[in-house]
Design an enzyme around this catalytic site. Structure first.
Site, PDB file in Angstrom:
ATOM      1  N   LYS A  22       0.861  -1.179   0.000  1.00 45.85           N
ATOM      2  CA  LYS A  22       0.000   0.000   0.000  1.00 45.85           C
ATOM      3  C   LYS A  22       0.896   1.228   0.000  1.00 45.85           C
ATOM      4  CE  LYS A  22      -3.940  -2.131   2.330  1.00 45.85           C
ATOM      5  NZ  LYS A  22      -4.809  -2.082   1.171  1.00 45.85           N
ATOM      6  N   HIS A 152      -1.840   1.702  27.515  1.00 42.55           N
ATOM      7  CA  HIS A 152      -2.139   1.531  26.088  1.00 42.55           C
ATOM      8  C   HIS A 152      -1.135   0.598  25.429  1.00 42.55           C
ATOM      9  CE1 HIS A 152       0.898   4.785  25.523  1.00 42.55           C
ATOM     10  NE2 HIS A 152       1.076   4.211  24.348  1.00 42.55           N
ATOM     11  N   LYS A 231      29.525  14.944  20.183  1.00 36.94           N
ATOM     12  CA  LYS A 231      29.270  16.315  19.744  1.00 36.94           C
ATOM     13  C   LYS A 231      27.776  16.596  19.558  1.00 36.94           C
ATOM     14  CE  LYS A 231      31.673  16.098  15.943  1.00 36.94           C
ATOM     15  NZ  LYS A 231      32.279  16.494  14.643  1.00 36.94           N
ATOM     16  N   TYR A 251       0.112  20.387  25.357  1.00 39.82           N
ATOM     17  CA  TYR A 251      -0.621  19.203  25.805  1.00 39.82           C
ATOM     18  C   TYR A 251      -1.258  19.384  27.179  1.00 39.82           C
ATOM     19  CZ  TYR A 251       2.741  17.397  22.334  1.00 39.82           C
ATOM     20  OH  TYR A 251       3.523  17.213  21.225  1.00 39.82           O
TER      21      TYR A 251
END
Length: 456
Positions: A22, A152, A231, A251
């Site tokens: 897809k 979840h 770095k 949020y």
């Protein structure tokens, strides 16, 4: 077989894969080719779009981004260390599947469902909106056990099994288990969900793509852990601090939380009649539960849902619970912080025109950190100065990276809301009294505006 023949074969295999995949065009990542797998849709940022109208992308879109970044990350490791780490095509597909399916267990409205709604349903409390604050009783212990099993992430594992069984997906059980749990090559699982320091592609989807790709291009695996160039330590730190800023300003914005608290109350009112919480043990029912539950409640004419409908209509009409004030719990007090309830605020009220009741007040506790609680996540992140396949050059972060990085990385914010505008003054005054009684001073930064107090 010559090099050119090998290249042609690889291109042929690649084009064959794309032909049977897809294909989705993404504005950030370009064309994304998906193998035939299933996913479902939920708002990624919960109710933030009701305050920030542009915050409307879905969990489906987010998961496509995680899928793409997971594939890019593991392919980068294969390009540089494939032989050394024994990364094969199955590993690549496994990581991509984990990225695509990592959020299929989410309930409605982002984390509000598991962190605000379920604790109150399971503890039988209708008064306190406090994240992770179930009472330490036998009931509280049982509630915590259930909640630990109902994140979840855990529901995602159940949903994966359900999807495979329900749709007769032909997938090897051993391969499916590799998607769900880490028994070897831990670094592969850290790409999508890094429990060591929180640096993973799930969180990186929130940031500038060039910023993220720069980090992924130079990451290497040493001792089964993903490491970064020394770095780049500041870039890594910015990843954490930018995420914390998004939590603080978007949020967990005071109005976003007010809407969340109202929706929790609406779901609690509707729960007994719609059986919302009963779906958490049944993937066949849980997958049907999404953000459209609001419309289902509004469209249901039953009188017993009137309270829930009225709360949702208040949100639609912008008649929100009123944010009164907040304070940040002092660093020294966070270790033994036991939570604050509406009763604590009501009991701090002095005599006045209005007598507050517990149901008039909501206390919300917001925690914002850099993914590792109070600790700096860089302490759990390994950096290298140079790299070769035989030697590991890890550097002492504490001594050689920077002395400017914070050692305490968590804010705990206590907020109070009044359910009606005419109660703002009484709730604000009681909240100030509570602070004086608890800390010996007002710890809030600003006083509640007089204009807000006078609203009726």
């Amino acid at each position: 077989m010559g090099a050119s023949s090998t290249d042609e074969l690889l291109k042929s295999n690649s084009s064959q894969k794309e032909r049977y995949s897809k294909h989705v065009h993404d504005n950030v990542h370009g064309n994304i080719y998906l193998d035939p797998v299933l996913l479902r849709d939920l708002k990624q940022l919960g109710l933030s779009h009701l305050v920030y109208p542009g915050a409307v992308h879905s969990r489906f879109e987010h998961s496509l981004g995680v899928y793409w970044l997971a594939g890019t990350a593991v392919q980068t490791l294969k390009d540089y260390q494939g032989l050394e780490l024994d990364i094969d095509d199955i590993d690549i597909q496994t990581v991509k599947l984990a990225g695509l399916l990592h959020d299929v267990g989410h309930g409605p409205f982002s984390h509000m469902f598991e962190r605000e709604f379920l604790p109150r349903v399971l503890s039988g409390s209708n008064c306190d909106h406090m994240q992770f604050s179930v009472p330490k009783t036998l009931l509280g212990t049982l509630v915590e056990i259930i909640l630990d099993a109902m994140t979840h992430e855990d529901m995602s594992l159940k949903m994966i099994d359900y999807i495979v069984d329900q749709h007769y997906i032909d997938i090897d059980s051993g391969r499916l288990n590799r998607v769900k749990s880490a028994k070897e090559k831990q670094f592969l699982y850290d790409i999508v969900a890094n429990g060591r320091n929180g640096i993973d592609v799930d969180k990186k989807t929130s940031f500038n793509t060039s910023f993220v790709h720069r980090l992924m291009e130079t990451m290497r695996v040493m001792g089964d852990e993903i490491c970064y160039r020394a770095k780049d330590y500041l870039t890594v730190y910015k990843l954490f601090s930018a995420r914390a800023d998004l939590h603080r300003t978007v949020y967990t914005h005071a109005k976003v939380k007010a809407i969340e608290l109202m929706l929790v109350d609406a779901l609690l009112e509707a729960n007994e009649h719609l059986g919302i919480s009963s779906s958490i043990q049944q993937p066949a029912e849980f997958w049907k539960l999404d953000d459209t539950i609001i419309n289902a409640i509004l469209a249901d004419p039953r009188p017993e849902l009137k309270k829930a409908r009225d709360i949702i209509l208040r949100v639609r009409r912008r008649q929100l619970y009123q944010f009164c004030n907040e304070y940040s719990v002092p660093k020294a007090k966070q270790e033994h912080f036991k939570g604050i309830t509406a009763q604590d605020i009501v009991c701090s009220q002095k005599a006045g025109e209005v007598t507050l009741k517990e149901e008039d007040v909501i206390v919300s506790i917001v925690k914002i950190d850099l993914t590792r609680g109070k600790k700096n996540p860089l302490e759990s992140t390994n950096f290298y100065q140079d790299y070769c396949s035989d030697v590991k050059f890890l550097i002492d972060k504490e001594e050689r990276i920077s002395h400017l990085l914070p050692t305490f990385c968590q804010d705990m914010i206590v907020r109070v809301y009044a359910k009606e505008p005419h109660l703002v003054e009484a709730v604000s005054d009681a909240f100030e009294n509570f602070q004086m009684k608890t800390y010996g001073e007002k710890t809030q930064v600003h006083s509640t505006p007089e204009k807000k107090k006078r609203r009726r």
